[in-house]
Motif scaffolding. Structure first.
Motif: not given
Ligand SMILES: [Mg+2]
Length: 363
Positions: A196-217
């Motif tokens: 869901d929106v909240e989980t997606a935002g939280r997880v993506l911010r948490a993994i930003e230090p891992c240099a993720v190239a992109w997040a699909e859907q």
């Protein structure tokens, strides 16, 4: 005029060594449908699509079989080979059904003229195309083992499936993989709409230090606002996949600022001409374009490899057969993290027809 004289449909299940496990699928085998075309001049052609991927393609095996028998075969039988793709484009069938028929038509046209499909598309004819290794749902320990194996096999990019019931488990797996493979390996993630929106935002911010190239859907298809909010919450580029089924989807999501790019597939576009139209539309909207495919056997994957050699995109996902243990086709291989582009006529593939079950013959 080389006319289509006979069309046949076959089925085969391709067992998976490692099951397909992500937010929209849990499968131990790929349900494959094969379409054969025979022309009056004796050219035979064959294509493959997957039936148990309706979560992304919108069509299951029964739909493929029914629409092929009731709509595609009556329209294409006796049609000239050179005119059949255009006629196919106007038929009221699921894009996956068009994709199957147009792949067979391209194989037939290639074999009739002695050219690989990528040459029919006026492609640059790259000898090999870098792709990524996929890691489905598994423990962090298993993911690390698979990531290290991919690095040893020459891959420079991993795509990790996320969106499992525990977001913390997703975060832990991404950190574990980044630590295991170092900075030189690109890591992308595919959530298949599982957050869901909240989980997606939280997880993506948490993994930003891992240099993720992109997040699909990251969030489910059909909710443009959700994608827009997630994109605003992170620096990680957001790619639409299940949300993109038409040019209208591309235009609308681009205008809304909801995506950075699109993952396009023949299985969602329908005909090759429609796919090229979507690529051009996405480029015109300033989006990154990924060209990919469903997980499927080598014959189906060969079509996408020809498309990748024939159509310019930013990255390619072509290795759908990586977990298939016993395939029916040969002629497509991967080396040092890159797909070797077939050079023979048509799709350039050989299929062991004794392993297919004939389920329909028309003409
Ligand atoms: Mg995807």
């Amino acid at each position: 005029m080389n006319r289509i004289a006979v069309m046949r449909v076959w089925r085969a299940d391709l067992a998976l060594g490692i099951g397909l496990e992500h937010a929209s699928a849990s499968e131990s085998a790929l349900e494959e449908v094969f379409l054969g075309i025979e022309t009056a001049d004796g050219i035979t052609a064959l294509a493959e699509v997957r039936g148990n991927g309706a979560y992304a393609t919108g069509a299951d095996t029964a739909t493929i079989l029914r629409q092929t028998q009731e709509i595609v075969a009556p329209a294409l039988l006796n049609c000239a080979l050179d005119e059949a793709s255009q006629r196919l484009g106007s038929l009221p069938v699921a894009p996956l059904v068009s994709a199957l028929a147009d792949s067979a038509l391209h194989d037939a046209r290639g074999r009739a003229t002695g050219q690989p499909i990528w040459r029919l598309l006026e492609g640059r004819g790259a000898a090999s195309i870098p792709v990524h290794a996929q890691i489905g749902f598994c423990t962090a320990k298993e993911a690390v083992i698979r990531a290290r194996a991919a690095a040893r096999a020459g891959f420079r990019r991993l795509k990790l499936r996320v969106g499992r019931p525990s977001p913390e488990a997703d975060i832990a797996v991404i950190y574990a993989i980044r630590e295991a493979v170092g900075e030189r390996m690109a890591i992308a993630i595919d959530c298949n709409g599982g957050w869901d929106v909240e989980t997606a935002g939280r997880v993506l911010r948490a993994i930003e230090p891992c240099a993720v190239a992109w997040a699909e859907q990251p969030t489910p298809a059909g909710d443009d606002d959700a994608l827009r909010h997630v994109r605003a919450a992170t620096v990680i580029p957001i790619i639409g996949d299940e949300a993109i089924r038409s040019g209208r989807d591309i235009d609308r999501l681009a205008r809304a600022g909801a995506i950075d790019g699109v993952h396009l597939k023949l299985e969602k576009a329908g005909t090759v001409a429609a796919l090229i139209g979507l690529v051009e539309r996405a480029r015109a909207a300033g989006l990154t374009v990924f060209l990919g495919q469903m997980d499927q056997g080598r014959l189906g994957s060969s079509m996408t490899t020809h498309l990748a050699a024939g159509i310019e995109a930013d990255a390619y996902e072509l290795w759908g057969f990586q977990n298939v243990t016993a395939d029916v086709a040969t002629g497509l291989d991967i080396r040092d993290g890159a797909m070797i582009v077939p050079q023979g006529a048509g799709n350039g593939m050989e299929v062991d027809m004794t392993k297919l079950e004939l389920v329909g013959e028309f003409g």
